[in-house]
Write an enzyme that holds these catalytic residues in place. Structure first.
Site, PDB file in Angstrom:
ATOM      1  N   ASN A 169       0.867  -1.179   0.000  1.00 14.12           N
ATOM      2  CA  ASN A 169       0.000   0.000   0.000  1.00 14.12           C
ATOM      3  C   ASN A 169       0.904   1.229   0.000  1.00 14.12           C
ATOM      4  O   ASN A 169       1.485   1.568   1.022  1.00 14.12           O
ATOM      5  CB  ASN A 169      -0.898  -0.024   1.244  1.00 14.12           C
TER       6      ASN A 169
ATOM      7  N   LYS B 118       0.083   4.236  -0.245  1.00 15.15           N
ATOM      8  CA  LYS B 118      -0.561   5.432   0.332  1.00 15.15           C
ATOM      9  C   LYS B 118      -0.338   6.625  -0.613  1.00 15.15           C
ATOM     10  O   LYS B 118      -0.277   6.428  -1.817  1.00 15.15           O
ATOM     11  CB  LYS B 118      -0.061   5.670   1.760  1.00 15.15           C
TER      12      LYS B 118
ATOM     13  N   HIS C 110      -9.282   1.024   5.115  1.00 14.42           N
ATOM     14  CA  HIS C 110      -7.993   1.250   5.782  1.00 14.42           C
ATOM     15  C   HIS C 110      -8.210   2.210   6.958  1.00 14.42           C
ATOM     16  O   HIS C 110      -9.030   3.123   6.879  1.00 14.42           O
ATOM     17  CB  HIS C 110      -6.980   1.823   4.794  1.00 14.42           C
TER      18      HIS C 110
ATOM     19  N   GLU D 221      -6.659   4.660   7.937  1.00 11.11           N
ATOM     20  CA  GLU D 221      -6.515   6.088   7.590  1.00 11.11           C
ATOM     21  C   GLU D 221      -7.778   6.612   6.924  1.00 11.11           C
ATOM     22  O   GLU D 221      -8.125   7.785   7.073  1.00 11.11           O
ATOM     23  CB  GLU D 221      -5.270   6.261   6.700  1.00 11.11           C
TER      24      GLU D 221
ATOM     25  N   GLU E 241      -4.765  -4.851  10.707  1.00 10.29           N
ATOM     26  CA  GLU E 241      -3.735  -3.820  10.857  1.00 10.29           C
ATOM     27  C   GLU E 241      -3.961  -3.062  12.168  1.00 10.29           C
ATOM     28  O   GLU E 241      -4.765  -2.124  12.206  1.00 10.29           O
ATOM     29  CB  GLU E 241      -3.797  -2.826   9.696  1.00 10.29           C
TER      30      GLU E 241
ATOM     31  N   GLY F  10       3.013   2.491  10.656  1.00 12.89           N
ATOM     32  CA  GLY F  10       3.931   3.615  10.468  1.00 12.89           C
ATOM     33  C   GLY F  10       4.662   4.022  11.733  1.00 12.89           C
ATOM     34  O   GLY F  10       5.308   5.068  11.777  1.00 12.89           O
TER      35      GLY F  10
ATOM     36  N   SER G  54       3.991  -1.921  10.238  1.00 16.09           N
ATOM     37  CA  SER G  54       5.448  -1.953  10.419  1.00 16.09           C
ATOM     38  C   SER G  54       6.052  -3.320  10.084  1.00 16.09           C
ATOM     39  O   SER G  54       7.027  -3.741  10.698  1.00 16.09           O
ATOM     40  CB  SER G  54       5.839  -1.516  11.838  1.00 16.09           C
TER      41      SER G  54
HETATM   42  P1  13P Z   1       3.354   0.505   7.574  1.00 12.36           P
HETATM   43  O1  13P Z   1       3.871  -0.780   6.979  1.00 12.36           O
HETATM   44  O2  13P Z   1       4.051   1.722   7.025  1.00 12.36           O
HETATM   45  O3  13P Z   1       3.311   0.453   9.064  1.00 12.36           O
HETATM   46  O4  13P Z   1       1.831   0.650   7.081  1.00 12.36           O
HETATM   47  C1  13P Z   1       0.983  -0.425   7.164  1.00 12.36           C
HETATM   48  C2  13P Z   1      -0.245  -0.089   6.419  1.00 12.36           C
HETATM   49  O5  13P Z   1      -1.007   0.780   6.812  1.00 12.36           O
HETATM   50  C3  13P Z   1      -0.512  -0.829   5.182  1.00 12.36           C
HETATM   51  O6  13P Z   1      -1.808  -0.605   4.728  1.00 12.36           O
END
Ligand code: 13P
Length: 253
Positions: A9, A11, A97, A99, A169, A175, A215
């Protein structure tokens, strides 16, 4: 059947030139180095999907969108529908997601609609779920994540549900560099599989692909993927580097 999948992803990252370069590198490395059943999916910003589709065509790398609208068409300025995504020939779309839930106010009912919109066009929804740090520390976090599945997915019939991929997640791991331990990931994945079994039966639950995200990187991927209920990963930051992403895919071979 339960599949091994590693999805990246991206983003809201990468310019066009960077996106083309990253995709070219990933396709080359995956083609040269990856064998076996693992499915590889890149979820770039939607604006790049048509061009990246030309780079991934004929390779084992698939494409997914990061979001979709719940309606098929209409006066929804700025939005992208599932018929549009399907017309690009892509296979997947992320739904819910954290976010999107946090910054765009997406709730369980809306995500149920988005999931149905994706399925109606033959796209595989990668349905994201997970608890916040506060929920992990102070509440019954397993019940919270199970409730996310119940509210957005359990109206689907068995055949529809069979086409959904789940991505667990934990928000506190996204992140932050704070990965869930393999035991924490396994415990939640097993709990979600049991929850699915209670509603759809054990055959469908056994066949459900459940990815871990948060992560995940080239150092911890092998340990996470060794868990019996962790079928693959949804990778954020580490998917922006071709070498690291490919190494994560190889950890799932
Ligand atoms: P990270 O791997 O940067 O922690 O993000 C995970 C994520 O949100 C994948 O959709």
């Amino acid at each position: 059947m339960r599949k091994r999948i590693v999805a990246g992803n991206w983003k809201m990252n990468k310019t066009l030139d960077e996106a083309l370069a990253l995709t070219t590198e990933v396709v080359g490395m995956i083609n040269d180095e990856v064998r076996g059943e693992v499915g590889v999916v890149l979820c770039p910003p939607s604006v790049y999907l048509p061009l990246l589709g030309k780079l991934t065509e004929g390779s084992r790398v698939g494409l997914g969108a990061q979001n979709c609208h719940q309606k098929a068409s209409g006066a929804y300025t700025g939005e992208v529908s599932t018929p549009m995504l399907a017309s690009l020939g892509i296979g997947y779309v992320l739904v819910g997601h954290s976010e999107r839930r946090q910054y765009f106010g997406e709730n369980d009912a809306l995500l149920a609609e988005k999931t149905k919109a994706a399925l109606a066009e033959g796209l595989v929804p990668i349905f994201c779920c997970g608890e916040s740090l506060d929920e992990r520390q102070n509440q019954d976090y397993e019940a919270i994540v199970k409730a996310q599945l119940t509210a957005s997915l359990f109206d689907l019939n068995a055949e529809e549900f069979g086409n959904v991929v789940i991505a667990y997640e934990p928000i506190w791991a996204i992140g932050t560099g704070l990965t869930a331990s393999s035991q924490q990931a396994q415990d939640m994945h097993a709990a979600l599989r049991a929850h699915i079994a209670a509603h759809y039966g054990s055959t469908i639950a056994d066949d459900t692909t459940i990815l871990y995200g948060g992560s995940c990187n080239e150092k911890n991927a092998a340990e996470l993927f060794a868990c019996p209920d962790v079928d693959g990963g949804l990778i954020g930051g580490a998917s922006l580097k071709s070498r690291e992403f490919t190494n994560i895919v190889k950890a799932r071979m």
